[in-house]
Write an enzyme that holds these catalytic residues in place. Structure first.
Site, PDB file in Angstrom:
ATOM      1  N   ARG A   1       4.546   0.542  -0.251  1.00 55.44           N
ATOM      2  CA  ARG A   1       3.793   0.394   1.096  1.00 55.44           C
ATOM      3  C   ARG A   1       2.463  -0.330   0.612  1.00 55.44           C
ATOM      4  NH1 ARG A   1       1.685   5.616   3.009  1.00 55.44           N
ATOM      5  NH2 ARG A   1      -0.377   4.812   2.266  1.00 55.44           N
TER       6      ARG A   1
ATOM      7  N   HIS B   1      -1.021   3.906   5.765  1.00 57.86           N
ATOM      8  CA  HIS B   1      -0.154   4.286   6.328  1.00 57.86           C
ATOM      9  C   HIS B   1       0.262   4.044   7.529  1.00 57.86           C
ATOM     10  CE1 HIS B   1       2.344   7.617   8.454  1.00 57.86           C
ATOM     11  NE2 HIS B   1       1.346   8.011   8.825  1.00 57.86           N
TER      12      HIS B   1
ATOM     13  N   TYR C   1      -6.365   7.684  -1.866  1.00 56.29           N
ATOM     14  CA  TYR C   1      -5.592   8.370  -2.762  1.00 56.29           C
ATOM     15  C   TYR C   1      -4.631   7.350  -3.758  1.00 56.29           C
ATOM     16  CZ  TYR C   1      -2.785   6.921   1.601  1.00 56.29           C
ATOM     17  OH  TYR C   1      -2.444   6.292   2.336  1.00 56.29           O
TER      18      TYR C   1
END
Lengths: 358, 326
Positions: A258, A262, A271
């Protein structure tokens, strides 16, 4: 002690990150047709342009939360292009690439994420399921659809997609188990983009692969390079052919990354390890296919510019259609609740109408 | 015409509809050779084959989710959840998908499916086998929730549930599965959903109940009659959508209402019925609305089960208190 069962997981890749076919395998027939490859390239680029536009719409307050699929275009376009129009797609929430490939309109995708159920009333993909937001629940719907096809002796199949995080859900295992025991014509595509919001695979599973979760259900599985659309499409076409002809289900794990947050509501810098994105952008699916086309002298800078202009126009038309869709009447909340609205609720419908659109 | 029990009526209705509509299929745990743990599907696999009476793996969410997929393709699955206490893994599928598919696709996909489950206490069953959680589903828009109280209604309402184009949760009061027999002509005649039944006419008080508790309620009405109190008894039958008009008409006539339910009292169906009467019929009331219910406790394991359940005398007592209210 004796060994009673053994398994191995095969990995499929045709094209490396430099756009070169790796020598040990013969590329599938479709990959030798330059127009097919060009069209796959274009379809992936379309998703990237759409995602960028959707992001911009959200940032300017013209759309709600949106999950981009940046870096994962080869997965959805790859397996979506292996589907026939008679097959049924049961998508996951980041499923726009496959959905559009299978006939869902871009404006429907935008309308849905723009907060309007009419975005699930597909004009073309009539039997496809709307996005399932509750994770992994959709896999059971895919199994049920395939069961109906099997009972009616239809030569169709069902594709369903799920993130790697979703494979931790109970519904994932229940779906694989029933698809295995009933030999259902479902192709389960695990889109392993390596992140379940902020949770990486190291704290998601103790398995070496997500594909191997199929083994416990007695289902054939394969892991593919999800950045290599040739591999994704080839594995999907084989699985689909098998599913349509009574050969049962397949699990295809596509390893991608990705390259975006998100959703628009996320901030992956909280993160994501430093350097991951730089590495990821070197391996991403669109770049490598462009390198391939250029190496074949089948794509030029002028082709690229022309395509980008066309895609921008195509997406803009969808955006205009979305933005020009007026908010529905409050009656819409009631009109498809049941085939026939109960009398009690009818009074509430009248009340909602009397209160008006404000 | 044969006299049959409630569970046999469920079986007969399913068999009838399977015979006339090949889209109707049964699926669930142990529904095949075993005929279901209560025998609701007894003989159906022998009659219709294992393609249409399907033993599933042991997974409730799967049973509901697969039914959704099948229904989306135009089949009419009648799924059994073996006990209502085991329905919870399937609740995600029922609430998040079955209940809203028609709405969220703006009518493009609708789901003609039935989920059956035996429920309620009184048979000395293991833990998690005796709860009455119908209100959970009655609260959810997009679902219909049906509870038959006797064999005739089980037959007619099951037929209507299978034929309904939307998802129906069909809850079977297992305590009264075999308590009485009705003469039923197996002619495929349905009872309409969304309609209360007036089981006994009266003038002094309206007793409102559903499922197994209707039996205690009717007995209470007999006892009240012996004491000169004329009770009207209503079987709600379809607990969602609620036919509140029939209840309001009755309360307008009697001026008094008492709701009888096996479920805990708080946040339950009885609360909703009481609120509706208060909202729309309060000026017809001669006394405050009463409720006889289970306690707001965890359903006890079977040694204390009897002490939990509302009884005939509790209903009589509460009805008299309401009638004598000044």
């Amino acid at each position: 002690m004796t060994t009673v069962a053994k398994f191995e997981i095969n990995y499929l890749q045709f094209m490396d990150e430099n756009g070169t076919f790796i020598s040990k395998q013969v590329p599938p027939q479709f990959a030798q047709d330059i127009d097919t490859v060009k069209s796959l390239y274009r379809d992936m680029c379309l998703i990237r342009v759409l995602d960028q536009k959707a992001y911009a719409l959200q940032r300017t307050g013209k759309m709600g939360t949106y999950p981009a699929a940046t870096g994962q275009e080869a997965v959805g376009v790859g397996f979506g292009s292996a589907m026939t129009k008679d097959d049924v797609l049961v998508p996951y929430y980041r499923g726009q690439a496959a959905m559009i490939q299978h006939g869902v309109l871009m404006e429907e995708v935008l309308l849905y994420w723009g907060g309007d159920e009419r975005g699930c009333d597909y004009k073309v993909a009539k039997q496809d399921f709307p996005i399932a937001v509750p994770i992994a629940t959709q896999l059971l719907h895919a199994a049920g659809i395939a069961k109906a096809m099997q009972m009616r002796g239809e030569k169709r199949c069902v594709f369903t997609e799920i993130g790697e995080g979703g494979t931790s859900e109970g519904d994932f295992y229940e779906a694989l188990n029933v698809a295995g025991i009933w030999n259902l014509g479902v192709v389960f595509v695990i889109n392993n983009n390596q992140w379940a919001i902020s949770v990486p695979s190291e704290i998601q599973t103790n398995c070496e692969t997500y594909a191997q979760k199929a083994i416990a259900a007695g289902i054939e599985c394969i892991q593919v390079d999800g950045n290599d659309i040739i591999a994704v499409k080839e594995a999907s076409e084989k699985a689909a052919e098998k599913a349509r002809n009574g050969g049962g289900p397949t699990v295809i794990e596509c390893i991608s990354l990705r390259l975006c947050d998100h959703t628009t509501a996320d901030d992956a810098t909280r993160y994501r390890p430093e350097g991951e994105l730089d590495e990821g952008w070197k391996k991403e699916p669109i770049l490598r296919l462009r390198k391939y086309l250029e190496s074949k002298k089948a794509w030029s800078e002028a082709d690229e510019e022309k395509m980008k202009k066309e895609l921008a126009e195509e997406v803009q038309t969808a955006v205009d259609n979305y933005l020009n869709t007026a908010v529905d009447s409050p009656a819409a909340m009631f009109d498809n609740l049941y085939a026939e609205l109960p009398e009690r609720t009818l009074a509430q419908r009248e009340l909602a109408l009397a209160r008006g659109a404000k | 015409m044969a006299a049959i029990t409630l569970i046999e009526a469920v079986n007969k209705a399913m068999a009838y509809e399977m015979g006339v509509d090949e889209e109707v299929v049964i699926l669930g745990e142990d529904v095949g050779a075993n005929g279901g743990v209560f025998r609701a599907t007894d003989g159906l696999q022998q009659k219709f084959g294992d393609k249409r009476v399907i033993d599933t793996p042991l997974a409730e969410s799967m049973i509901a989710g697969v039914s959704i997929g099948m229904a989306a393709q135009g089949m009419k699955p009648v799924a059994e959840i073996q006990f209502m206490g085991f329905i919870f893994p399937a609740v995600d599928q029922i609430i998040c998908h079955a209940a809203r598919m028609r709405n969220r696709t703006r009518g493009r996909i609708h789901l003609p499916m039935v989920i059956r489950a035996p429920f309620g206490g009184g048979i000395h069953a293991p833990e998690h086998h005796s709860e009455s959680t119908e209100a959970i589903f009655a609260h959810i828009p997009g679902l219909k929730v049906v509870i038959p109280s006797n064999p005739s209604r089980a037959y007619g309402l099951m037929l209507a549930a299978i034929r309904d184009p939307d998802p129906v949760i069909f809850l079977e009061p297992k305590r009264v599965y075999r308590i009485e027999k009705h003469e039923i002509e197996d002619n495929g005649e349905e009872y309409p959903l969304g309609m209360c039944f007036v089981d006994r006419e009266g003038t002094d008080i309206t007793l409102i109940s559903w499922g197994a508790m209707l039996h205690e309620t009717k007995q209470a009405a007999e006892k009240l009659a012996a004491e000169g109190i004329s009770a009207e008894v209503i079987d709600v039958a379809t607990v969602s959508p609620l036919d509140i008009d029939t209840i309001l008409e009755s309360v307008e006539k009697t001026g008094r209402a008492c709701i009888v339910q096996e479920a805990p009292k708080a946040g339950a169906l009885g609360s909703e019925i009481a609120a509706e009467i208060a909202e729309k019929g309060v000026m017809n009331l001669l006394a405050p609305i009463g409720r006889v219910s289970g306690y707001d406790t965890v359903m006890p394991y079977y040694r204390l089960e009897k002490q939990y359940m509302p009884k005939v005398e509790h209903i009589v007592e509460e009805a008299k208190r309401i009638v004598e209210y000044r």
